[in-house]
Write a protein that holds these residues in place. Structure first.
Motif, PDB file in Angstrom:
ATOM      1  N   ASN A   1       5.450   7.680  -1.300  1.00  0.00           N
ATOM      2  CA  ASN A   1       5.890   9.080  -1.290  1.00  0.00           C
ATOM      3  C   ASN A   1       4.910   9.849  -0.415  1.00  0.00           C
ATOM      4  N   VAL A   2       5.374  10.254   0.754  1.00  0.00           N
ATOM      5  CA  VAL A   2       4.517  10.913   1.737  1.00  0.00           C
ATOM      6  C   VAL A   2       4.623  12.425   1.557  1.00  0.00           C
ATOM      7  N   GLY A   3       3.464  13.068   1.335  1.00  0.00           N
ATOM      8  CA  GLY A   3       3.395  14.521   1.208  1.00  0.00           C
ATOM      9  C   GLY A   3       2.787  15.143   2.454  1.00  0.00           C
ATOM     10  N   GLU A   4       2.341  16.393   2.324  1.00  0.00           N
ATOM     11  CA  GLU A   4       1.747  17.098   3.467  1.00  0.00           C
ATOM     12  C   GLU A   4       0.435  16.450   3.910  1.00  0.00           C
ATOM     13  N   GLU A   5      -0.447  16.150   2.947  1.00  0.00           N
ATOM     14  CA  GLU A   5      -1.781  15.638   3.264  1.00  0.00           C
ATOM     15  C   GLU A   5      -2.030  14.210   2.774  1.00  0.00           C
ATOM     16  N   GLU A   6      -1.305  13.792   1.724  1.00  0.00           N
ATOM     17  CA  GLU A   6      -1.592  12.500   1.124  1.00  0.00           C
ATOM     18  C   GLU A   6      -0.334  11.685   0.897  1.00  0.00           C
ATOM     19  N   VAL A   7      -0.561  10.412   0.621  1.00  0.00           N
ATOM     20  CA  VAL A   7       0.519   9.470   0.347  1.00  0.00           C
ATOM     21  C   VAL A   7       0.294   8.890  -1.046  1.00  0.00           C
ATOM     22  N   GLU A   8       1.307   8.991  -1.886  1.00  0.00           N
ATOM     23  CA  GLU A   8       1.260   8.355  -3.207  1.00  0.00           C
ATOM     24  C   GLU A   8       1.832   6.956  -3.065  1.00  0.00           C
ATOM     25  N   ILE A   9       1.088   5.955  -3.538  1.00  0.00           N
ATOM     26  CA  ILE A   9       1.485   4.558  -3.377  1.00  0.00           C
ATOM     27  C   ILE A   9       1.691   3.947  -4.764  1.00  0.00           C
ATOM     28  N   TYR A  10       2.924   3.512  -5.027  1.00  0.00           N
ATOM     29  CA  TYR A  10       3.264   2.837  -6.282  1.00  0.00           C
ATOM     30  C   TYR A  10       3.549   1.377  -5.926  1.00  0.00           C
ATOM     31  N   HIS A  11       2.674   0.484  -6.361  1.00  0.00           N
ATOM     32  CA  HIS A  11       2.780  -0.930  -6.001  1.00  0.00           C
ATOM     33  C   HIS A  11       3.185  -1.752  -7.219  1.00  0.00           C
ATOM     34  N   PHE A  12       4.208  -2.586  -7.050  1.00  0.00           N
ATOM     35  CA  PHE A  12       4.642  -3.522  -8.090  1.00  0.00           C
ATOM     36  C   PHE A  12       4.333  -4.938  -7.613  1.00  0.00           C
ATOM     37  N   ASP A  13       3.643  -5.728  -8.452  1.00  0.00           N
ATOM     38  CA  ASP A  13       3.319  -7.101  -8.075  1.00  0.00           C
ATOM     39  C   ASP A  13       4.428  -8.053  -8.518  1.00  0.00           C
ATOM     40  N   GLU A  14       4.164  -9.354  -8.419  1.00  0.00           N
ATOM     41  CA  GLU A  14       5.171 -10.370  -8.765  1.00  0.00           C
ATOM     42  C   GLU A  14       5.618 -10.293 -10.217  1.00  0.00           C
ATOM     43  N   MET A  15       4.733  -9.859 -11.093  1.00  0.00           N
ATOM     44  CA  MET A  15       5.064  -9.776 -12.510  1.00  0.00           C
ATOM     45  C   MET A  15       5.763  -8.468 -12.865  1.00  0.00           C
ATOM     46  N   GLY A  16       5.879  -7.548 -11.907  1.00  0.00           N
ATOM     47  CA  GLY A  16       6.521  -6.265 -12.163  1.00  0.00           C
ATOM     48  C   GLY A  16       5.569  -5.211 -12.686  1.00  0.00           C
ATOM     49  N   THR A  17       4.270  -5.482 -12.621  1.00  0.00           N
ATOM     50  CA  THR A  17       3.269  -4.535 -13.087  1.00  0.00           C
ATOM     51  C   THR A  17       3.003  -3.502 -11.994  1.00  0.00           C
ATOM     52  N   MET A  18       3.030  -2.221 -12.391  1.00  0.00           N
ATOM     53  CA  MET A  18       2.853  -1.152 -11.419  1.00  0.00           C
ATOM     54  C   MET A  18       1.403  -0.675 -11.396  1.00  0.00           C
ATOM     55  N   THR A  19       0.895  -0.466 -10.184  1.00  0.00           N
ATOM     56  CA  THR A  19      -0.403   0.186  -9.989  1.00  0.00           C
ATOM     57  C   THR A  19      -0.186   1.380  -9.082  1.00  0.00           C
ATOM     58  N   PHE A  20      -1.024   2.407  -9.250  1.00  0.00           N
ATOM     59  CA  PHE A  20      -0.885   3.644  -8.484  1.00  0.00           C
ATOM     60  C   PHE A  20      -2.185   3.926  -7.743  1.00  0.00           C
ATOM     61  N   GLN A  21      -2.048   4.409  -6.520  1.00  0.00           N
ATOM     62  CA  GLN A  21      -3.203   4.878  -5.770  1.00  0.00           C
ATOM     63  C   GLN A  21      -2.750   5.917  -4.753  1.00  0.00           C
ATOM     64  N   ARG A  22      -3.702   6.602  -4.188  1.00  0.00           N
ATOM     65  CA  ARG A  22      -3.417   7.630  -3.189  1.00  0.00           C
ATOM     66  C   ARG A  22      -4.119   7.265  -1.886  1.00  0.00           C
ATOM     67  N   GLY A  23      -3.534   7.723  -0.790  1.00  0.00           N
ATOM     68  CA  GLY A  23      -4.128   7.517   0.521  1.00  0.00           C
ATOM     69  C   GLY A  23      -3.932   8.762   1.365  1.00  0.00           C
ATOM     70  N   ASN A  24      -4.693   8.871   2.431  1.00  0.00           N
ATOM     71  CA  ASN A  24      -4.567  10.007   3.337  1.00  0.00           C
ATOM     72  C   ASN A  24      -3.439   9.758   4.325  1.00  0.00           C
ATOM     73  N   ARG A  25      -2.671  10.786   4.560  1.00  0.00           N
ATOM     74  CA  ARG A  25      -1.551  10.677   5.490  1.00  0.00           C
ATOM     75  C   ARG A  25      -2.082  10.343   6.884  1.00  0.00           C
ATOM     76  N   GLY A  26      -1.435   9.373   7.519  1.00  0.00           N
ATOM     77  CA  GLY A  26      -1.850   8.930   8.837  1.00  0.00           C
ATOM     78  C   GLY A  26      -2.749   7.713   8.809  1.00  0.00           C
ATOM     79  N   TYR A  27      -3.273   7.359   7.626  1.00  0.00           N
ATOM     80  CA  TYR A  27      -4.175   6.218   7.515  1.00  0.00           C
ATOM     81  C   TYR A  27      -3.613   5.093   6.650  1.00  0.00           C
ATOM     82  N   VAL A  28      -2.429   5.270   6.105  1.00  0.00           N
ATOM     83  CA  VAL A  28      -1.834   4.268   5.216  1.00  0.00           C
ATOM     84  C   VAL A  28      -0.931   3.357   6.045  1.00  0.00           C
ATOM     85  N   THR A  29      -1.084   2.056   5.840  1.00  0.00           N
ATOM     86  CA  THR A  29      -0.214   1.079   6.499  1.00  0.00           C
ATOM     87  C   THR A  29       0.416   0.169   5.448  1.00  0.00           C
TER      88      THR A  29
END
Length: 194
Positions: free
Chosen positions: A122-150
């Motif tokens: 989810n890309v906002g004005e300044e940051e990116v919210e990252i919701y990651h699901f692994d093979e087991m379906g477990t979700m982790t959350f982190q934030r990144g700066n817009r323009g630096y997330v790949t």
């Protein structure tokens, strides 16, 4: 020592014998080349089919929060957990998988398909919210700066979107089996023309 005995003499080659041997070697080389080309075509068609199914599944999961878009004019995926469930349903339907996540067409995938990575950006004005699901379906959350997330495939995340990656076993000629990975990033971009 007499070297002129019949057993020690070199045998002469008959006319055309060298051409036959050379022709057979070229025929063997051509056969190996055709097998390699056919093997690559099998892998390419499997990859393209699964890439299209991944893109369609990503887009099916990317349901935008219309209320948020109306308030802030920002594109956001409404609920990452619901998006993950929609994705699982879409992958299963797009690839015609059974309950064991196996494809009935063994030429595409010879074993069960595994969801290796599912990530909502989810890309906002300044940051990116990252919701990651692994093979087991477990979700982790982190934030990144817009323009630096790949994304894991190296693509820059510039707009709200979904990245997913699957792993599957593919079978080629002569029973050759290879574990393959396929990943795809699908962005949701607003059309600026009006």
């Amino acid at each position: 020592m007499n070297l002129k005995k019949n057993g020690c003499l070199l045998q002469s080659t008959e006319s055309g014998q060298i051409q036959w041997v050379t022709g057979l070697w070229f025929l063997l080389f051509l056969g190996v080349l055709l097998c390699a080309a056919l093997q690559m075509d099998i892998y390419r068609s499997s990859s393209q089919y699964l890439e299209d199914a991944l893109a369609a599944s990503n887009l099916a999961a990317a349901v935008v929060d219309v209320e948020e878009y109306g308030i802030s004019n920002q594109i956001r995926i409404d609920d990452p957990e619901k998006a993950y469930q929609r994705y699982l349903t879409a992958v299963k339907g797009n690839l015609n998988l059974d309950d064991a996540w196996e494809c009935p067409n063994r030429s595409i995938a010879a074993g069960p398909i595994r969801i290796v990575n599912f990530t909502v950006y989810n890309v906002g004005e300044e940051e990116v919210e990252i919701y990651h699901f692994d093979e087991m379906g477990t979700m982790t959350f982190q934030r990144g700066n817009r323009g630096y997330v790949t994304a894991p495939d190296g693509s820059a995340v510039e707009a709200t979107g979904i990245y997913s990656e699957i792993s599957y076993l593919t079978r080629g000629l002569f029973g050759l089996e290879v574990q393959a990975h396929k990943g795809k990033l699908a962005d949701i971009v607003r059309n600026e023309e009006q």
